[in-house]
Scaffold this active site. Structure first.
Site, PDB file in Angstrom:
ATOM      1  N   PRO A 164       0.829  -1.214   0.000  1.00 45.37           N
ATOM      2  CA  PRO A 164       0.000   0.000   0.000  1.00 45.37           C
ATOM      3  C   PRO A 164       0.857   1.255   0.000  1.00 45.37           C
ATOM      4  O   PRO A 164       1.862   1.348   0.713  1.00 45.37           O
ATOM      5  CB  PRO A 164      -0.804  -0.121   1.303  1.00 45.37           C
ATOM      6  CG  PRO A 164      -0.835  -1.588   1.590  1.00 45.37           C
ATOM      7  CD  PRO A 164       0.466  -2.129   1.100  1.00 45.37           C
ATOM      8  N   GLY A 165       0.464   2.233  -0.815  1.00 42.88           N
ATOM      9  CA  GLY A 165       1.170   3.508  -0.852  1.00 42.88           C
ATOM     10  C   GLY A 165       2.317   3.581  -1.816  1.00 42.88           C
ATOM     11  O   GLY A 165       3.031   4.591  -1.851  1.00 42.88           O
ATOM     12  N   THR A 166       2.524   2.537  -2.631  1.00 40.78           N
ATOM     13  CA  THR A 166       3.656   2.545  -3.558  1.00 40.78           C
ATOM     14  C   THR A 166       3.314   3.193  -4.897  1.00 40.78           C
ATOM     15  O   THR A 166       4.187   3.255  -5.774  1.00 40.78           O
ATOM     16  CB  THR A 166       4.160   1.117  -3.802  1.00 40.78           C
ATOM     17  OG1 THR A 166       3.054   0.270  -4.160  1.00 40.78           O
ATOM     18  CG2 THR A 166       4.813   0.561  -2.544  1.00 40.78           C
ATOM     19  N   GLY A 167       2.085   3.659  -5.084  1.00 39.06           N
ATOM     20  CA  GLY A 167       1.749   4.441  -6.276  1.00 39.06           C
ATOM     21  C   GLY A 167       1.083   3.668  -7.385  1.00 39.06           C
ATOM     22  O   GLY A 167       1.205   4.046  -8.553  1.00 39.06           O
ATOM     23  N   LYS A 168       0.350   2.612  -7.077  1.00 39.39           N
ATOM     24  CA  LYS A 168      -0.298   1.808  -8.116  1.00 39.39           C
ATOM     25  C   LYS A 168      -1.382   2.612  -8.840  1.00 39.39           C
ATOM     26  O   LYS A 168      -1.451   2.622 -10.075  1.00 39.39           O
ATOM     27  CB  LYS A 168      -0.882   0.539  -7.495  1.00 39.39           C
ATOM     28  CG  LYS A 168       0.170  -0.368  -6.860  1.00 39.39           C
ATOM     29  CD  LYS A 168      -0.423  -1.652  -6.338  1.00 39.39           C
ATOM     30  CE  LYS A 168      -1.316  -1.448  -5.144  1.00 39.39           C
ATOM     31  NZ  LYS A 168      -0.579  -1.021  -3.951  1.00 39.39           N
ATOM     32  N   THR A 169      -2.228   3.281  -8.099  1.00 42.19           N
ATOM     33  CA  THR A 169      -3.285   4.092  -8.725  1.00 42.19           C
ATOM     34  C   THR A 169      -2.685   5.282  -9.458  1.00 42.19           C
ATOM     35  O   THR A 169      -3.116   5.632 -10.566  1.00 42.19           O
ATOM     36  CB  THR A 169      -4.275   4.571  -7.650  1.00 42.19           C
ATOM     37  OG1 THR A 169      -4.817   3.445  -6.951  1.00 42.19           O
ATOM     38  CG2 THR A 169      -5.418   5.361  -8.296  1.00 42.19           C
ATOM     39  N   HIS A 187      13.823   2.407  29.984  1.00 42.44           N
ATOM     40  CA  HIS A 187      13.402   1.426  28.980  1.00 42.44           C
ATOM     41  C   HIS A 187      13.922   1.819  27.589  1.00 42.44           C
ATOM     42  O   HIS A 187      14.527   0.998  26.885  1.00 42.44           O
ATOM     43  CB  HIS A 187      11.864   1.335  28.968  1.00 42.44           C
ATOM     44  CG  HIS A 187      11.315   0.309  28.025  1.00 42.44           C
ATOM     45  ND1 HIS A 187      10.796  -0.889  28.457  1.00 42.44           N
ATOM     46  CD2 HIS A 187      11.193   0.295  26.675  1.00 42.44           C
ATOM     47  CE1 HIS A 187      10.388  -1.596  27.413  1.00 42.44           C
ATOM     48  NE2 HIS A 187      10.617  -0.886  26.308  1.00 42.44           N
ATOM     49  N   GLU A 188      13.714   3.062  27.188  1.00 39.23           N
ATOM     50  CA  GLU A 188      14.137   3.510  25.856  1.00 39.23           C
ATOM     51  C   GLU A 188      15.661   3.562  25.733  1.00 39.23           C
ATOM     52  O   GLU A 188      16.220   3.191  24.694  1.00 39.23           O
ATOM     53  CB  GLU A 188      13.530   4.880  25.537  1.00 39.23           C
ATOM     54  CG  GLU A 188      12.002   4.910  25.509  1.00 39.23           C
ATOM     55  CD  GLU A 188      11.416   3.914  24.521  1.00 39.23           C
ATOM     56  OE1 GLU A 188      12.075   3.631  23.491  1.00 39.23           O
ATOM     57  OE2 GLU A 188      10.317   3.399  24.786  1.00 39.23           O
ATOM     58  N   ASP A 232       7.452  -5.233  22.194  1.00 40.79           N
ATOM     59  CA  ASP A 232       8.814  -5.722  21.942  1.00 40.79           C
ATOM     60  C   ASP A 232       8.838  -7.247  21.943  1.00 40.79           C
ATOM     61  O   ASP A 232       9.462  -7.873  21.074  1.00 40.79           O
ATOM     62  CB  ASP A 232       9.781  -5.185  23.003  1.00 40.79           C
ATOM     63  CG  ASP A 232       9.802  -3.657  23.044  1.00 40.79           C
ATOM     64  OD1 ASP A 232       9.590  -3.054  21.984  1.00 40.79           O
ATOM     65  OD2 ASP A 232      10.027  -3.101  24.124  1.00 40.79           O
TER      66      ASP A 232
END
Length: 615
Positions: A225-230, A445-446, A521
């Protein structure tokens, strides 16, 4: 080299008012149908009213009561009746108090003399006149019903015009004045080369026919999705200057069987009438899934729609300049009949762009945006590995919104860095009330993630560490590769798993307890470990595919499934022990950097490296 003759442009021109005319025709059809139904209802009501009036039935305010004939005769003998009207066996009498009664006498029963003997005024109606009126009313009603059925059947027939529910929902875009061309699509150079042949065929079909060549009837675009097919499909139509029909696969399938097939027929009928043109079917897997042979039934409507689509694509002759372009991100579920040569016989892959593609996409979307001098699109492309074209467009738009909110006249580097985090994890949620204790846990944590990631050989650089809540996450550590990677070594996967377990390890080392903050995680590490065992052959179980289907079905024996679970748990434990070992060794840096993060809330990659590797 001879230039191919240009096709007569007049044959490709379309009326710019097509969409308006279609809308007007639809509204006109609905209005005519409503008007016809209204006329029928009003006509029936008027005729019924007139017939009842001619039959002598009163519509006054006085109610008419039913009475047995014996009671009516008794009232006549007592002198309580004023008048009586007789129509066959139907008797309507009016009492001296004004009340009306209705009664029915038996055949042959003589009542007229009795009424007249008791001074009641008798009116005998002609029954034949009433029957004639009723006959006329029945004939007119029959004609109205027949006329309405004829009108509805005529409007609903598929001959001249399809019924509204059976008409295609495809949207037509007139590309005689194209708004999207190949220059507006970046990062998919290979796909543009593949589709350039379609453009040439639509513009100069004679050149191909003279050579006996046949262009592909269908092109399947496969990509995330979002790779520019349309977008690239619209660009093909724009380059060729032909109409573009866009429809989603889900718009064919309805609850009623046969509607989807009718819509497919209507779509291709209109496309052939306006050839040359392009028919674009988005998410074709919604209608083109594999048909089952289980004998347990299925979605009959979807299968009939698929069958009709197969028939329509087979029905193209070599002189029909209609090209079908379909898009999907699930090519593995499509029916084999749809992919055979002669239907969708060309497959074009659209991957997520590499660094050069991301740079080109950013240049396209940055044309109308005022960028500050400190913004380097090449550097931004390097920071956005894994972003699709849609993500990059959204990134620049988010940065423009941030600059506008701040009252800036240009988009600065800080706006773009914030926009990257927004696209990846969502906006900041500083309004969330977090206690000092929880803030410390989040910071440790981070930082635990960041230190393990930077300490593992071959690990990707850390771009940013933040203890500010974003989206569903209470904190975030951003890790981005220095260059695009298409293959990962086993050691690199182990490094990613250890880095993901660094947060839980830091909690255990510093606080002697663990929290629920590491749930995502643990899920990530478990999925990576399972793929290493079942798909990549990176375990003692051997180089075999041990795939489990998404619905949970599998052909694995219980013994093998138990071995898989044991190997997955072993890899997860190994990653956790690696994280614990690194953080125990660098506990002083863990405390120093975490306390600094508690104060400043955000640390970038260069600052982290300076503190972590300081003497």
């Amino acid at each position: 080299m001879n230039t191919p003759p240009k096709k007569n442009q007049e044959t490709r021109k379309t009326n710019p008012q097509d969409s308006t005319q279609k809308t007007t025709r639809k509204k006109s059809t609905v209005l005519r149908l409503v008007l016809a139904i209204t006329c029928i209802v009003v006509g029936v009501a008027l005729l019924a009213f007139a017939g009842l009036r001619l039959a002598g039935i009163s519509f006054g305010t006085t109610s008419v009561q039913d009475k047995p004939i014996s009671d009516v005769m008794t009232m006549a003998e007592k002198g309580q009746l004023k008048s009586v009207s007789i129509a066959g066996n139907e008797i309507t009498v009016t009492a001296k108090n004004g009340q009306e009664y209705h009664s029915i006498k038996e055949d042959g029963q003589a009542v007229t003399d009795t009424f007249r003997k008791n001074g009641v005024s008798v009116n005998i109606e002609n029954n034949q006149n009433t029957q004639w009126v009723q006959g006329v009313v029945n004939v007119v009603l029959l004609l109205l019903v027949a006329g309405s059925l004829f009108f509805i059947m005529r409007r609903g027939s598929m001959g001249s015009q399809a019924a509204p529910f059976a008409r295609s929902k495809a949207k037509r875009f007139n590309e005689s004045r194209p708004s999207i061309l190949f220059k507006d699509v970046a990062g998919v150079d290979e796909a543009k080369i593949e589709l350039q042949e379609i453009v040439e065929f639509l513009k100069y079909p004679e050149r191909f026919r003279e050579m006996g060549a046949r262009t592909p009837k269908g092109v399947l675009l496969v990509g995330a999705p979002g790779t520019g097919k349309t977008l690239i499909s619209r660009a093909v139509a724009g380059e060729a200057g032909v109409p573009f029909y866009s429809v989603s696969g889900s718009e064919f399938v309805e609850m009623f069987v046969g509607v989807g097939a009718a819509r497919v027929r209507d779509l291709f009928k209109e496309a052939k009438a306006n050839a040359p043109c392009i028919v674009f079917i988005d998410e074709i897997d919604a209608v083109g899934r594999q048909r089952t042979n289980s004998g347990t039934g299925g979605n009959d409507e979807r299968e009939q729609t698929l069958n009709q689509l197969l028939v329509e694509m087979d029905g193209f002759d070599k002189h029909t300049s209609v090209v079908v372009i379909a898009a999907t991100n699930r090519p593995d579920v499509l029916d084999p009949a749809l992919l055979r040569p002669g239907r969708f016989d060309r497959r074009v892959m659209l991957d997520k762009p590499d660094i050069r593609g991301r740079h080109a996409i950013l240049e396209v979307h940055a044309k109308d945006k005022p960028l500050a001098k400190d913004v380097q699109l090449e550097e931004l492309a390097r920071q956005t590995a894994g972003f699709s074209g849609a993500d990059l467009a959204n990134l620049l738009n988010e940065a423009a919104l941030l600059a506008a909110r701040a009252g800036e006249r240009t988009i600065r580097k800080t706006h773009l860095e914030e926009a990257i985090l927004r696209v990846m994890a969502g906006p900041e949620r500083k309004s969330r009330m977090i206690t000092e204790e929880e803030k410390a846990i989040i910071a440790y944590h981070e930082v635990g993630h960041a230190i393990v990631m930077r300490s593992m050989p071959g690990a990707d650089p850390v771009q940013k560490v933040s203890a500010i809540a974003r989206g569903m996450a209470l904190g975030i550590t951003v890790q981005a590769p220095a260059e695009d990677r298409y293959l990962l070594r086993r050691s690199e996967l182990l490094a990613k798993m250890a880095g993901a377990m660094g947060g839980r390890a830091a909690e255990e080392i510093i606080f002697g307890d663990v929290t629920t903050g590491a749930s995502q995680d643990i899920e990530y590490v478990t999925n990576v470990a399972r793929r290493m065992v079942c798909e990549f052959g990176m375990s003692p179980l051997g180089k075999v595919a041990l795939r489990v289907e998404p619905d949970g079905s599998t052909t694995l024996s219980p013994e093998m499934a138990a071995k898989i679970d044991a190997e997955v748990a072993k890899l997860v434990d190994q990653a956790y022990e690696t994280a614990l070992s690194i953080l125990r060794e660098r506990k002083d840096k863990l405390v120093e950097i975490s306390e600094h993060l508690i104060r400043v809330e955000t640390i970038d990659g260069s600052e982290l490296d300076a503190m972590l590797f300081a003497a």
